[in-house]
Scaffold this motif. Structure first.
Motif, PDB file in Angstrom:
ATOM      1  N   THR A 136      87.517  95.231  27.182  1.00 55.31           N
ATOM      2  CA  THR A 136      86.282  94.558  27.553  1.00 55.31           C
ATOM      3  C   THR A 136      86.327  93.127  27.015  1.00 55.31           C
ATOM      4  N   LEU A 137      85.537  92.269  27.610  1.00 55.12           N
ATOM      5  CA  LEU A 137      85.495  90.875  27.155  1.00 55.12           C
ATOM      6  C   LEU A 137      85.062  90.806  25.695  1.00 55.12           C
ATOM      7  N   ARG A 138      84.168  91.675  25.299  1.00 56.57           N
ATOM      8  CA  ARG A 138      83.705  91.717  23.913  1.00 56.57           C
ATOM      9  C   ARG A 138      84.870  92.018  22.967  1.00 56.57           C
ATOM     10  N   GLU A 139      85.716  92.981  23.363  1.00 55.73           N
ATOM     11  CA  GLU A 139      86.862  93.346  22.522  1.00 55.73           C
ATOM     12  C   GLU A 139      87.911  92.233  22.484  1.00 55.73           C
ATOM     13  N   ILE A 140      88.100  91.561  23.620  1.00 60.20           N
ATOM     14  CA  ILE A 140      89.061  90.458  23.672  1.00 60.20           C
ATOM     15  C   ILE A 140      88.621  89.329  22.737  1.00 60.20           C
ATOM     16  N   ILE A 141      87.349  88.976  22.805  1.00 64.45           N
ATOM     17  CA  ILE A 141      86.829  87.912  21.946  1.00 64.45           C
ATOM     18  C   ILE A 141      86.945  88.297  20.478  1.00 64.45           C
ATOM     19  N   ALA A 142      86.627  89.548  20.168  1.00 64.39           N
ATOM     20  CA  ALA A 142      86.703  90.007  18.779  1.00 64.39           C
ATOM     21  C   ALA A 142      88.128  89.904  18.248  1.00 64.39           C
ATOM     22  N   GLN A 143      89.108  90.263  19.087  1.00 71.33           N
ATOM     23  CA  GLN A 143      90.499  90.198  18.653  1.00 71.33           C
ATOM     24  C   GLN A 143      90.939  88.741  18.454  1.00 71.33           C
ATOM     25  N   LEU A 144      90.549  87.878  19.374  1.00 70.15           N
ATOM     26  CA  LEU A 144      90.920  86.472  19.260  1.00 70.15           C
ATOM     27  C   LEU A 144      90.276  85.826  18.029  1.00 70.15           C
ATOM     28  N   GLU A 145      89.024  86.166  17.766  1.00 70.15           N
ATOM     29  CA  GLU A 145      88.357  85.607  16.593  1.00 70.15           C
ATOM     30  C   GLU A 145      88.999  86.098  15.305  1.00 70.15           C
ATOM     31  N   ALA A 146      89.387  87.376  15.285  1.00 66.68           N
ATOM     32  CA  ALA A 146      90.039  87.918  14.095  1.00 66.68           C
ATOM     33  C   ALA A 146      91.374  87.245  13.842  1.00 66.68           C
ATOM     34  N   THR A 147      92.062  86.865  14.914  1.00 63.72           N
ATOM     35  CA  THR A 147      93.393  86.281  14.777  1.00 63.72           C
ATOM     36  C   THR A 147      93.348  84.788  14.484  1.00 63.72           C
ATOM     37  N   TYR A 148      92.473  84.077  15.188  1.00 62.32           N
ATOM     38  CA  TYR A 148      92.537  82.616  15.149  1.00 62.32           C
ATOM     39  C   TYR A 148      91.346  81.926  14.482  1.00 62.32           C
ATOM     40  N   CYS A 149      90.357  82.671  14.037  1.00 64.71           N
ATOM     41  CA  CYS A 149      89.175  82.044  13.440  1.00 64.71           C
ATOM     42  C   CYS A 149      89.001  82.408  11.971  1.00 64.71           C
ATOM     43  N   GLY A 150      90.062  82.805  11.330  1.00 62.09           N
ATOM     44  CA  GLY A 150      89.993  83.145   9.911  1.00 62.09           C
ATOM     45  C   GLY A 150      90.418  81.980   9.040  1.00 62.09           C
ATOM     46  N   SER A 151      91.077  82.291   7.939  1.00 65.41           N
ATOM     47  CA  SER A 151      91.469  81.263   6.971  1.00 65.41           C
ATOM     48  C   SER A 151      92.836  80.652   7.269  1.00 65.41           C
ATOM     49  N   ILE A 152      93.533  81.163   8.290  1.00 68.36           N
ATOM     50  CA  ILE A 152      94.858  80.646   8.635  1.00 68.36           C
ATOM     51  C   ILE A 152      94.753  79.795   9.899  1.00 68.36           C
ATOM     52  N   GLY A 153      95.137  78.548   9.791  1.00 69.52           N
ATOM     53  CA  GLY A 153      95.144  77.666  10.945  1.00 69.52           C
ATOM     54  C   GLY A 153      96.474  77.764  11.674  1.00 69.52           C
ATOM     55  N   VAL A 154      96.433  77.796  12.985  1.00 75.44           N
ATOM     56  CA  VAL A 154      97.646  77.972  13.784  1.00 75.44           C
ATOM     57  C   VAL A 154      97.687  76.923  14.888  1.00 75.44           C
ATOM     58  N   GLN A 155      98.834  76.314  15.075  1.00 76.76           N
ATOM     59  CA  GLN A 155      99.012  75.348  16.151  1.00 76.76           C
ATOM     60  C   GLN A 155     100.406  75.549  16.746  1.00 76.76           C
ATOM     61  N   TYR A 156     100.439  76.118  17.941  1.00 75.18           N
ATOM     62  CA  TYR A 156     101.740  76.346  18.567  1.00 75.18           C
ATOM     63  C   TYR A 156     101.718  76.211  20.092  1.00 75.18           C
ATOM     64  N   MET A 157     100.558  76.031  20.685  1.00 74.14           N
ATOM     65  CA  MET A 157     100.475  75.968  22.142  1.00 74.14           C
ATOM     66  C   MET A 157     101.094  74.698  22.721  1.00 74.14           C
ATOM     67  N   HIS A 158     101.354  73.712  21.869  1.00 66.48           N
ATOM     68  CA  HIS A 158     102.009  72.499  22.345  1.00 66.48           C
ATOM     69  C   HIS A 158     103.502  72.712  22.586  1.00 66.48           C
ATOM     70  N   THR A 159     104.042  73.822  22.080  1.00 66.29           N
ATOM     71  CA  THR A 159     105.467  74.111  22.231  1.00 66.29           C
ATOM     72  C   THR A 159     105.817  74.293  23.701  1.00 66.29           C
ATOM     73  N   THR A 160     106.864  73.626  24.148  1.00 69.70           N
ATOM     74  CA  THR A 160     107.206  73.676  25.574  1.00 69.70           C
ATOM     75  C   THR A 160     107.900  74.978  25.961  1.00 69.70           C
ATOM     76  N   SER A 161     108.541  75.636  25.010  1.00 71.21           N
ATOM     77  CA  SER A 161     109.259  76.865  25.312  1.00 71.21           C
ATOM     78  C   SER A 161     108.299  78.060  25.319  1.00 71.21           C
ATOM     79  N   THR A 162     108.177  78.707  26.463  1.00 73.75           N
ATOM     80  CA  THR A 162     107.319  79.892  26.556  1.00 73.75           C
ATOM     81  C   THR A 162     107.822  80.999  25.641  1.00 73.75           C
ATOM     82  N   GLU A 163     109.131  81.150  25.540  1.00 73.64           N
ATOM     83  CA  GLU A 163     109.707  82.185  24.685  1.00 73.64           C
ATOM     84  C   GLU A 163     109.313  81.967  23.227  1.00 73.64           C
TER      85      GLU A 163
END
Length: 247
Positions: free
Chosen positions: A32-59
């Protein structure tokens, strides 16, 4: 940030319990959309900052994504691993405090605020050694170099303190931040086996020994570290081939 709102994607709160395909999200095929948002928030909205979407390699992006989303950015460590991480963080912070207290006014490129670099590099080297790596080259900018030399590569603190006091292994007219420009090399212990840890102020070529992980530190300006590190690594590989040819 409007891209993170439901309205931006033509959705609303009435869609929260609607089931959607999860795409590349590390999750069941449908949630469900609710579960998707919850998972994304748990992964990317905590104390660890992540930046990798600028990487050109999909792999490469999928590699990072898999490791983050599979554990919700909350990896499980054993008590021994937690103690090792704490030990490295404490050593990193302790060195910065000592230098700040005892060498007031001296030019310093502190690692303060980035102490997690020390356990991270230590983990990379140890894991690399367990996978059979025999040589690593580290090239980095000024900030944090001295901490890496002492708390990762094993440079004797007394040597570093001597450099702050103007004492260098090779006598000469050296001033300023020259201690940040010193090369270094060491042999390190890895899970694959034991090794000795001599210190060297200049690079040299070693005879290849299985289970040893030899680490070189390359001082370089930010914009030039990769060419310097790459050239040194190629120089080493050429020497290794010649050494094996004579063995």
């Amino acid at each position: 940030m409007k891209e993170l709102t439901l309205a931006y994607h033509s959705l609303s709160e009435t869609d929260l319990d609607t089931t959607f395909n999860t795409g590349s999200l590390v999750a069941p095929d449908q949630l469900t959309l609710r579960e998707i948002i919850a998972q994304l928030e748990a992964t990317y909205c905590g104390s660890i900052g992540v930046q990798y979407m600028h990487t050109t390699s999909t792999e490469q992006k999928r590699w990072v994504q898999q490791r983050l989303e599979s554990v919700r950015s909350t990896p499980t460590f054993s008590p021994a691993e937690k103690l090792e991480i704490l030990d490295r963080l404490t050593a990193a912070e302790g060195l910065e405090r000592y230098l700040h207290t005892n060498y007031v006014g001296q030019k310093r490129f502190s690692l303060e605020g980035g102490e997690s670099l020390i356990p991270m590099l230590n983990t990379l080297i140890q894991h690399g050694g367990s996978l059979g790596a025999q040589e690593m080259v580290i090239g980095m900018a000024h900030r944090g170099r001295l901490n890496v030399l002492v708390n990762v590569l094993g440079k004797a603190p007394a040597l570093l303190f001597g450099e702050f006091e103007g004492k260098y292994a090779n006598n000469g007219d050296r001033t300023g931040d020259v201690k940040y420009h010193m090369g270094f090399a060491s042999d390190m212990m890895t899970p694959a086996g034991r090794c000795t840890s001599p210190w060297h102020s200049t690079p040299r070529i070693w005879k290849s020994l299985a289970r040893w992980c030899k680490v070189r530190f390359v001082p370089a300006k930010t914009v030039g570290m990769m060419p310097v590190a790459t050239k040194l690594f190629r120089w080493y590989c050429t020497g290794m081939r010649h050494s094996r040819g004579r063995a």
